[in-house]
Design a protein around this motif. Sequence first.
Motif, PDB file in Angstrom:
ATOM      1  N   TYR A   1      41.764  54.768  44.973  1.00  0.00           N
ATOM      2  CA  TYR A   1      43.018  53.935  45.352  1.00  0.00           C
ATOM      3  C   TYR A   1      42.101  52.434  44.788  1.00  0.00           C
ATOM      4  O   TYR A   1      43.046  52.043  44.550  1.00  0.00           O
ATOM      5  N   ARG A   2      40.881  52.203  44.943  1.00  0.00           N
ATOM      6  CA  ARG A   2      40.676  51.002  44.925  1.00  0.00           C
ATOM      7  C   ARG A   2      40.982  50.244  43.197  1.00  0.00           C
ATOM      8  O   ARG A   2      41.908  49.636  43.179  1.00  0.00           O
ATOM      9  N   GLU A   3      40.929  51.952  42.809  1.00  0.00           N
ATOM     10  CA  GLU A   3      41.286  51.325  40.540  1.00  0.00           C
ATOM     11  C   GLU A   3      42.721  51.551  41.315  1.00  0.00           C
ATOM     12  O   GLU A   3      43.274  50.632  39.888  1.00  0.00           O
ATOM     13  N   LYS A   4      43.606  52.050  41.201  1.00  0.00           N
ATOM     14  CA  LYS A   4      45.166  52.315  41.323  1.00  0.00           C
ATOM     15  C   LYS A   4      45.623  50.743  42.036  1.00  0.00           C
ATOM     16  O   LYS A   4      46.212  49.818  41.254  1.00  0.00           O
ATOM     17  N   VAL A   5      45.007  49.926  43.049  1.00  0.00           N
ATOM     18  CA  VAL A   5      45.602  48.994  43.176  1.00  0.00           C
ATOM     19  C   VAL A   5      45.358  47.233  42.179  1.00  0.00           C
ATOM     20  O   VAL A   5      45.853  46.672  41.698  1.00  0.00           O
ATOM     21  N   ARG A   6      43.695  47.537  42.153  1.00  0.00           N
ATOM     22  CA  ARG A   6      43.358  46.888  40.769  1.00  0.00           C
ATOM     23  C   ARG A   6      44.350  46.868  39.290  1.00  0.00           C
ATOM     24  O   ARG A   6      44.016  45.913  38.593  1.00  0.00           O
ATOM     25  N   SER A   7      44.726  48.106  39.084  1.00  0.00           N
ATOM     26  CA  SER A   7      45.455  48.566  37.704  1.00  0.00           C
ATOM     27  C   SER A   7      47.209  47.606  38.134  1.00  0.00           C
ATOM     28  O   SER A   7      47.438  48.182  36.798  1.00  0.00           O
TER      29      SER A   7
ATOM     30  N   PRO B   1      49.917  47.375  37.588  1.00  0.00           N
ATOM     31  CA  PRO B   1      51.056  46.475  36.781  1.00  0.00           C
ATOM     32  C   PRO B   1      51.782  44.867  37.637  1.00  0.00           C
ATOM     33  O   PRO B   1      51.747  43.832  37.294  1.00  0.00           O
ATOM     34  N   GLY B   2      52.282  44.807  38.819  1.00  0.00           N
ATOM     35  CA  GLY B   2      52.828  44.217  39.447  1.00  0.00           C
ATOM     36  C   GLY B   2      51.587  43.329  40.461  1.00  0.00           C
ATOM     37  O   GLY B   2      52.541  42.195  41.000  1.00  0.00           O
TER      38      GLY B   2
ATOM     39  N   ALA C   1      43.087  37.348  43.744  1.00  0.00           N
ATOM     40  CA  ALA C   1      41.999  38.512  44.171  1.00  0.00           C
ATOM     41  C   ALA C   1      41.302  39.594  43.000  1.00  0.00           C
ATOM     42  O   ALA C   1      40.639  40.136  42.482  1.00  0.00           O
ATOM     43  N   VAL C   2      43.097  39.817  42.292  1.00  0.00           N
ATOM     44  CA  VAL C   2      42.691  41.359  41.261  1.00  0.00           C
ATOM     45  C   VAL C   2      42.622  40.516  40.289  1.00  0.00           C
ATOM     46  O   VAL C   2      41.818  40.849  38.784  1.00  0.00           O
ATOM     47  N   LYS C   3      42.957  39.498  39.793  1.00  0.00           N
ATOM     48  CA  LYS C   3      42.604  39.020  37.927  1.00  0.00           C
ATOM     49  C   LYS C   3      41.025  38.598  38.158  1.00  0.00           C
ATOM     50  O   LYS C   3      40.491  38.870  37.322  1.00  0.00           O
ATOM     51  N   ASN C   4      40.828  38.343  40.025  1.00  0.00           N
ATOM     52  CA  ASN C   4      39.197  37.946  39.195  1.00  0.00           C
ATOM     53  C   ASN C   4      38.117  39.102  40.029  1.00  0.00           C
ATOM     54  O   ASN C   4      36.705  38.893  40.265  1.00  0.00           O
ATOM     55  N   ASP C   5      38.958  40.505  39.938  1.00  0.00           N
ATOM     56  CA  ASP C   5      38.411  41.866  40.658  1.00  0.00           C
ATOM     57  C   ASP C   5      37.354  41.135  41.976  1.00  0.00           C
ATOM     58  O   ASP C   5      35.863  41.630  41.617  1.00  0.00           O
TER      59      ASP C   5
END
Length: 317
Positions: free
Chosen positions: A263-269, A271-272, A278-282
């Motif tokens: 689930y975390r990887e789904k949010v991190r990846s 495209p939208g 937070a996503v750009k800086n992981d």
Amino acid sequence: MKRLGYAALVFLLIAALSGCGGFQGGPADMPQSAHEVQDGQGKTLKLPHKPQRIASLSIGTDEVLVHLVAPERIAALTYLADDPGISNITAQAQSIATKVRANPEQLIALQPDLLLVPDWQPQELIDTLRQAGLPVYVYHAPNTIEQIKQMIGELSRVVGEEAAGQQLIAGMDSELAAVRQQVDRVAPDKRLIVLQFSLLGATGGTGSLFDDICKYAGVRNGGAIAGLGKFDLMSKEQMIKVNPDVLIMPMWDSTGRNNIGQYREKVRSDPGLQSVKAVKNDRLIPVPDRFQSSASHYIVDGVREVARAAYPELDWQ
């Protein structure tokens, strides 16, 4: 067999229990500390002595109760007390044999001399338990840290252990002061925006417990900034507009059917969401649900962990 209605169930169980003496008080040599208390629904409960068979119907009161009274005074905790994903007392819960759900058959047969029930339980259940003669104490489920303190004080008076309750509250105040000492080093214009995620999406708006956590943790709540209510979910468009610095990710799934890491990887990846800071800086930081969702004194651990997630550079012990 067709399921019994609440009324029929109450009649049958009361009849069965009356044959074995019905509801019993405490031991004859119990110190006299009779008192009356009024619960959150305005019902007066007469307690002839310090309760000796206490049962709890929420994980929040489970966590408070084990720190107020000896294990032998606890007749039952909830089934969640054994779940390390949402419970902070799995070790203490091992000494309490009986775990319950909001099941009238089980609770009436248990015959506690005090039953602690949050006001979010169905009124029909509460009425059924009262009609069965159980000493039910309904309390207001807290939505803020101050309300948690009030609940602890309230429950400590009901079980006759006010000193223990005050000790828990003092411990909360001490921990919150320690967190405040650290986050006060962050200038107001440098306070980060954090956003709480559940498995349903971004949430934690105004009026939620997470919103109050943010106030103590020295961060800005993205859910409140976006205008979310207590149970609202945030759209991707709102998230991009708020542009949070940190996403607080869940670590527990009540159904056991979801993979938290996936689930975390789904949010991190997604495209939208690639333009979100937070996503750009992981900076998708998992915080145990047993901390950030706690309706007990363990909520201070949630405050500390959210502050630590936002400001790892501070001096955390």
